[in-house]
Design a protein around this motif. Sequence first.
Motif, PDB file in Angstrom:
ATOM      1  N   ARG A  91       0.829  -1.212   0.000  1.00 24.34           N
ATOM      2  CA  ARG A  91       0.000   0.000   0.000  1.00 24.34           C
ATOM      3  C   ARG A  91       0.861   1.259   0.000  1.00 24.34           C
ATOM      4  O   ARG A  91       0.327   2.371   0.023  1.00 24.34           O
ATOM      5  CB  ARG A  91      -0.916   0.013   1.232  1.00 24.34           C
ATOM      6  CG  ARG A  91      -1.896  -1.142   1.353  1.00 24.34           C
ATOM      7  CD  ARG A  91      -3.018  -1.061   0.331  1.00 24.34           C
ATOM      8  NE  ARG A  91      -4.123  -1.940   0.689  1.00 24.34           N
ATOM      9  CZ  ARG A  91      -4.187  -3.234   0.374  1.00 24.34           C
ATOM     10  NH1 ARG A  91      -3.199  -3.789  -0.312  1.00 24.34           N
ATOM     11  NH2 ARG A  91      -5.235  -3.971   0.718  1.00 24.34           N
ATOM     12  N   ASP A  97      -6.709  -3.184   9.627  1.00 32.41           N
ATOM     13  CA  ASP A  97      -7.786  -3.517   8.690  1.00 32.41           C
ATOM     14  C   ASP A  97      -8.439  -2.261   8.121  1.00 32.41           C
ATOM     15  O   ASP A  97      -8.734  -2.188   6.923  1.00 32.41           O
ATOM     16  CB  ASP A  97      -8.840  -4.380   9.392  1.00 32.41           C
ATOM     17  CG  ASP A  97      -8.399  -5.824   9.567  1.00 32.41           C
ATOM     18  OD1 ASP A  97      -7.655  -6.329   8.694  1.00 32.41           O
ATOM     19  OD2 ASP A  97      -8.779  -6.453  10.574  1.00 32.41           O
ATOM     20  N   VAL A  98      -8.642  -1.257   8.974  1.00 34.79           N
ATOM     21  CA  VAL A  98      -9.238  -0.001   8.503  1.00 34.79           C
ATOM     22  C   VAL A  98      -8.287   0.726   7.559  1.00 34.79           C
ATOM     23  O   VAL A  98      -8.676   1.198   6.485  1.00 34.79           O
ATOM     24  CB  VAL A  98      -9.604   0.905   9.703  1.00 34.79           C
ATOM     25  CG1 VAL A  98     -10.031   2.286   9.203  1.00 34.79           C
ATOM     26  CG2 VAL A  98     -10.709   0.278  10.529  1.00 34.79           C
ATOM     27  N   THR A  99      -7.014   0.795   7.942  1.00 32.46           N
ATOM     28  CA  THR A  99      -6.022   1.515   7.143  1.00 32.46           C
ATOM     29  C   THR A  99      -5.765   0.841   5.800  1.00 32.46           C
ATOM     30  O   THR A  99      -5.653   1.506   4.760  1.00 32.46           O
ATOM     31  CB  THR A  99      -4.699   1.620   7.921  1.00 32.46           C
ATOM     32  OG1 THR A  99      -4.929   2.234   9.194  1.00 32.46           O
ATOM     33  CG2 THR A  99      -3.678   2.442   7.146  1.00 32.46           C
ATOM     34  N   PHE A 100      -5.689  -0.488   5.827  1.00 32.81           N
ATOM     35  CA  PHE A 100      -5.382  -1.243   4.604  1.00 32.81           C
ATOM     36  C   PHE A 100      -6.631  -1.544   3.775  1.00 32.81           C
ATOM     37  O   PHE A 100      -6.526  -1.921   2.615  1.00 32.81           O
ATOM     38  CB  PHE A 100      -4.696  -2.569   4.956  1.00 32.81           C
ATOM     39  CG  PHE A 100      -3.366  -2.427   5.651  1.00 32.81           C
ATOM     40  CD1 PHE A 100      -2.538  -1.346   5.413  1.00 32.81           C
ATOM     41  CD2 PHE A 100      -2.947  -3.397   6.560  1.00 32.81           C
ATOM     42  CE1 PHE A 100      -1.307  -1.225   6.048  1.00 32.81           C
ATOM     43  CE2 PHE A 100      -1.714  -3.287   7.196  1.00 32.81           C
ATOM     44  CZ  PHE A 100      -0.897  -2.188   6.943  1.00 32.81           C
ATOM     45  N   GLY A 101      -7.808  -1.419   4.400  1.00 28.74           N
ATOM     46  CA  GLY A 101      -9.025  -1.807   3.700  1.00 28.74           C
ATOM     47  C   GLY A 101      -9.124  -3.313   3.538  1.00 28.74           C
ATOM     48  O   GLY A 101      -9.534  -3.810   2.487  1.00 28.74           O
ATOM     49  N   THR A 102      -8.760  -4.049   4.593  1.00 27.86           N
ATOM     50  CA  THR A 102      -8.712  -5.516   4.505  1.00 27.86           C
ATOM     51  C   THR A 102      -9.832  -6.199   5.297  1.00 27.86           C
ATOM     52  O   THR A 102      -9.700  -7.350   5.715  1.00 27.86           O
ATOM     53  CB  THR A 102      -7.346  -6.031   5.016  1.00 27.86           C
ATOM     54  OG1 THR A 102      -7.022  -5.407   6.273  1.00 27.86           O
ATOM     55  CG2 THR A 102      -6.251  -5.727   4.004  1.00 27.86           C
ATOM     56  N   GLY A 103     -10.943  -5.492   5.506  1.00 21.94           N
ATOM     57  CA  GLY A 103     -12.073  -6.113   6.204  1.00 21.94           C
ATOM     58  C   GLY A 103     -11.726  -6.469   7.637  1.00 21.94           C
ATOM     59  O   GLY A 103     -11.423  -5.583   8.433  1.00 21.94           O
TER      60      GLY A 103
END
Length: 275
Positions: free
Chosen positions: A27, A66-72
Motif C-alpha cells: 500500500r 484492517d481499517v487503514t489497509f481496507g482488509t475487512g
Amino acid sequence: MDETTAPENLNPLQRFGRDVRQVRLARKITQKHLGKATGYSEGYVSKVESGTLLPRPSEKFAKGCDVTFGTGELFAGLLRRVDEGDHPSWFVPYLNLEKKASRILDYSASLVMGILQTEAYARAVFRASHPREDSELIEGRVAARLRRRELFEQDNPPLLWVILHEACLRTDVGGVEAMPEQLEYLLTAAASPHIELQILPYSAGAPAVHMPFTLLTFDNSPTVLYADGPQGGKLYDSAKTVASHVDSYDRLRANALSLERSLALIKSLLKEYRW
C-alpha cells in the motif's frame, strides 16, 4: 526478523508481523503513517513487524490495520488465530465463551486458576506438564495465558468469583522464585471490584467436588459448565449437569473462608515464604 527466514520456521507472531509488513509495503505506507493511523508509535509498528512485541499486538492495532489497509477483518482474524495457536484446540471454545460471560465462577482444586497465574507460576506449570517441549513453545503458552487478563480491561468486565482449595496455596509451584509473587498477585487481584476470592481450607473436610470446574453465566443465554477430563477440558450445556455443579459450587462457597479470612490466610502463607 531475519528476511531470509523460511516461512515455515516463523512463529505465529512473526508470521503476523510479516503479513502486516507485506501489506503495508504493497500500500506504500510507512511505519510512521501506520502507527499514526492505528494510534501507536513507529517503534510499536517496527516491533510488530519483527515479531518481537510481547505478549502480542493489541486488538486495537489489528483492527486499525484492517481499517487503514481496507482488509475487512483480515488482521483481526489473524490475531485471533495467534491466540488460538498458543492454546490447545479443545480450550479455544471455552476462551470464546469466557470473553462473553457476565460471571465466571471457578473452583480450583490444586493449581491456581489460569487467568490468575503469574508469568513464573504459569511457566512452571507448563514446564511440568510439557517437559519435552521447546522453550519457545512454552513461552508462547505462558504469553497466551497472561493475555487472558485483558478480559478485565474491557469496558464491562465480568465478575470473577474464584474458590481456591488451600492446596493451591501450599503446592510449591516454581519454588521461592514463583510462589511469593503468585501469592502477592492473588492479593492484588482480590482488590479488584471485579474479582472475589475465597479459600476452601483443609479444615473444611472433603470438598463437594474433587475436580476443578468453571461455570460461565451470561445475560441472555443459559449457564455453561467447563470441566477438565483425561483428554482435556470440555463444555457442558445439559441443564441437569449444570444445575448439579451450581449446587456443588454453592456448597463449596458456603464451606470456604470468608473473603476477609481468605486474604488473611494468603498473607500468612506469604510471610512463611519470605522467612
